[in-house]
Write a protein that holds these residues in place. Structure first.
Motif, PDB file in Angstrom:
ATOM      1  N   UNK A 133     -29.846  -1.402-130.848  1.00 14.45           N
ATOM      2  CA  UNK A 133     -28.828  -1.532-131.899  1.00 14.45           C
ATOM      3  C   UNK A 133     -27.916  -0.318-131.949  1.00 14.45           C
ATOM      4  N   UNK A 134     -26.708  -0.553-132.433  1.00 19.36           N
ATOM      5  CA  UNK A 134     -25.691   0.497-132.438  1.00 19.36           C
ATOM      6  C   UNK A 134     -26.129   1.759-133.165  1.00 19.36           C
ATOM      7  N   UNK A 135     -26.810   1.620-134.312  1.00 22.09           N
ATOM      8  CA  UNK A 135     -27.185   2.821-135.065  1.00 22.09           C
ATOM      9  C   UNK A 135     -28.272   3.623-134.353  1.00 22.09           C
ATOM     10  N   UNK A 136     -29.159   2.952-133.617  1.00 23.30           N
ATOM     11  CA  UNK A 136     -30.162   3.669-132.828  1.00 23.30           C
ATOM     12  C   UNK A 136     -29.508   4.390-131.653  1.00 23.30           C
ATOM     13  N   UNK A 137     -28.574   3.700-130.998  1.00 21.20           N
ATOM     14  CA  UNK A 137     -27.863   4.329-129.881  1.00 21.20           C
ATOM     15  C   UNK A 137     -27.037   5.515-130.364  1.00 21.20           C
ATOM     16  N   UNK A 138     -26.354   5.356-131.496  1.00 23.30           N
ATOM     17  CA  UNK A 138     -25.547   6.451-132.036  1.00 23.30           C
ATOM     18  C   UNK A 138     -26.418   7.672-132.314  1.00 23.30           C
ATOM     19  N   UNK A 139     -27.606   7.446-132.862  1.00 20.57           N
ATOM     20  CA  UNK A 139     -28.516   8.564-133.136  1.00 20.57           C
ATOM     21  C   UNK A 139     -28.927   9.252-131.831  1.00 20.57           C
ATOM     22  N   UNK A 140     -29.225   8.458-130.805  1.00 19.17           N
ATOM     23  CA  UNK A 140     -29.612   9.038-129.516  1.00 19.17           C
ATOM     24  C   UNK A 140     -28.456   9.813-128.875  1.00 19.17           C
ATOM     25  N   UNK A 141     -27.232   9.261-128.992  1.00 20.26           N
ATOM     26  CA  UNK A 141     -26.044   9.912-128.431  1.00 20.26           C
ATOM     27  C   UNK A 141     -25.555  11.070-129.289  1.00 20.26           C
ATOM     28  N   UNK A 142     -26.147  11.190-130.492  1.00 23.78           N
ATOM     29  CA  UNK A 142     -25.759  12.232-131.441  1.00 23.78           C
ATOM     30  C   UNK A 142     -24.297  12.099-131.860  1.00 23.78           C
ATOM     31  N   UNK A 143     -23.907  10.834-132.136  1.00 27.08           N
ATOM     32  CA  UNK A 143     -22.576  10.558-132.681  1.00 27.08           C
ATOM     33  C   UNK A 143     -22.762   9.682-133.912  1.00 27.08           C
ATOM     34  N   UNK A 144     -21.748   9.612-134.736  1.00 21.72           N
ATOM     35  CA  UNK A 144     -21.769   8.755-135.911  1.00 21.72           C
ATOM     36  C   UNK A 144     -21.670   7.298-135.455  1.00 21.72           C
ATOM     37  N   UNK A 145     -22.398   6.405-136.124  1.00 21.53           N
ATOM     38  CA  UNK A 145     -22.355   4.978-135.777  1.00 21.53           C
ATOM     39  C   UNK A 145     -20.923   4.454-135.828  1.00 21.53           C
ATOM     40  N   UNK A 146     -20.160   4.917-136.794  1.00 23.02           N
ATOM     41  CA  UNK A 146     -18.760   4.491-136.937  1.00 23.02           C
ATOM     42  C   UNK A 146     -17.954   4.856-135.691  1.00 23.02           C
ATOM     43  N   UNK A 147     -18.203   6.038-135.153  1.00 18.01           N
ATOM     44  CA  UNK A 147     -17.497   6.490-133.938  1.00 18.01           C
ATOM     45  C   UNK A 147     -17.849   5.587-132.766  1.00 18.01           C
ATOM     46  N   UNK A 148     -19.137   5.270-132.614  1.00 18.21           N
ATOM     47  CA  UNK A 148     -19.580   4.401-131.528  1.00 18.21           C
ATOM     48  C   UNK A 148     -18.934   3.021-131.655  1.00 18.21           C
ATOM     49  N   UNK A 149     -18.955   2.451-132.861  1.00 20.33           N
ATOM     50  CA  UNK A 149     -18.387   1.119-133.068  1.00 20.33           C
ATOM     51  C   UNK A 149     -16.873   1.109-132.822  1.00 20.33           C
ATOM     52  N   UNK A 150     -16.182   2.170-133.240  1.00 16.05           N
ATOM     53  CA  UNK A 150     -14.742   2.248-133.004  1.00 16.05           C
ATOM     54  C   UNK A 150     -14.444   2.290-131.512  1.00 16.05           C
ATOM     55  N   UNK A 151     -15.225   3.055-130.770  1.00 17.22           N
ATOM     56  CA  UNK A 151     -15.029   3.143-129.318  1.00 17.22           C
ATOM     57  C   UNK A 151     -15.243   1.781-128.668  1.00 17.22           C
TER      58      UNK A 151
END
Length: 142
Positions: free
Chosen positions: A21-39
Motif C-alpha cells: 500500500x502507498x502509505x507503507x511504501x511512503x514510510x519505507x521511502x521516507x517520503x510523505x504519502x501525499x508526495x508519493x501519490x502526487x508523483x
C-alpha cells in the motif's frame, strides 16, 4: 538494507495480487504519502491497472480490520495498492538513492514470497499424491 521481514509484513493479497500500500511504501521511502501519490498521479500513464489500483472502501476496511490499524481522523482518499511491477515503476518516478535501495529490497521480498508459494504448492501436490497412493492410511488418519 531494509530487513526482509519488515517488508514481507507489509505485503497483502488484494484482488488476487500480492501488493503493497502507498502509505507503507511512503514510510519505507521516507517520503510523505501525499508526495508519493502526487508523483503517481503526475505519471498515471506508467501505472496501468495491473501495476497499481485504488482500493475500494470495503477493501480498505476489510484490510484495516485484518492488520489492526487505526486511522487518526479517517482517511481522505483510499490507498493505492502497488503490484511488484508497480513498485518497480515507482523507482523511475521517485528517483532517489533511498527509492532505489528500498525497491531492491522489496523486489527481493516478492521473489522470496514467490519461492515460498512454489515450495508450498509442490509440497501440497506431493501430499495429495501420497494420499492417492495410500487411501486407506489417509482415511484412518482423518
Amino acid at each position: 538494507m531494509i530487513q526482509l521481514e519488515i517488508i514481507t509484513q507489509k505485503i497483502h493479497e488484494i484482488r488476487g495480487n500480492k501488493v503493497m500500500l502507498d502509505f507503507d511504501l511512503a514510510a519505507l521511502y521516507e517520503v510523505n504519502t501525499k508526495v508519493l501519490k502526487q508523483a503517481v498521479r503526475r505519471n498515471k500513464i506508467r501505472f496501468p491497472e495491473d501495476f497499481m489500483f485504488e482500493l475500494t472502501e470495503i477493501e480498505f476496511n476489510t484490510l484495516r480490520s485484518q492488520i489492526v490499524t487505526s486511522t487518526k481522523g479517517g482517511v481522505r482518499y483510499m490507498p493505492f495498492a502497488f503490484t511488484k511491477q508497480g513498485i518497480a515503476m515507482l523507482s523511475s518516478i521517485l528517483n532517489s538513492e533511498k527509492a532505489i535501495e528500498v525497491n531492491i529490497s522489496i523486489i527481493r521480498a516478492f521473489v522470496t514470497f514467490r519461492q515460498f508459494s512454489l515450495s508450498y504448492a509442490e509440497l501440497k501436490t506431493r501430499i495429495e499424491e501420497i494420499e492417492n497412493q495410500f487411501p486407506d492410511i489417509y482415511k484412518a488418519l482423518n
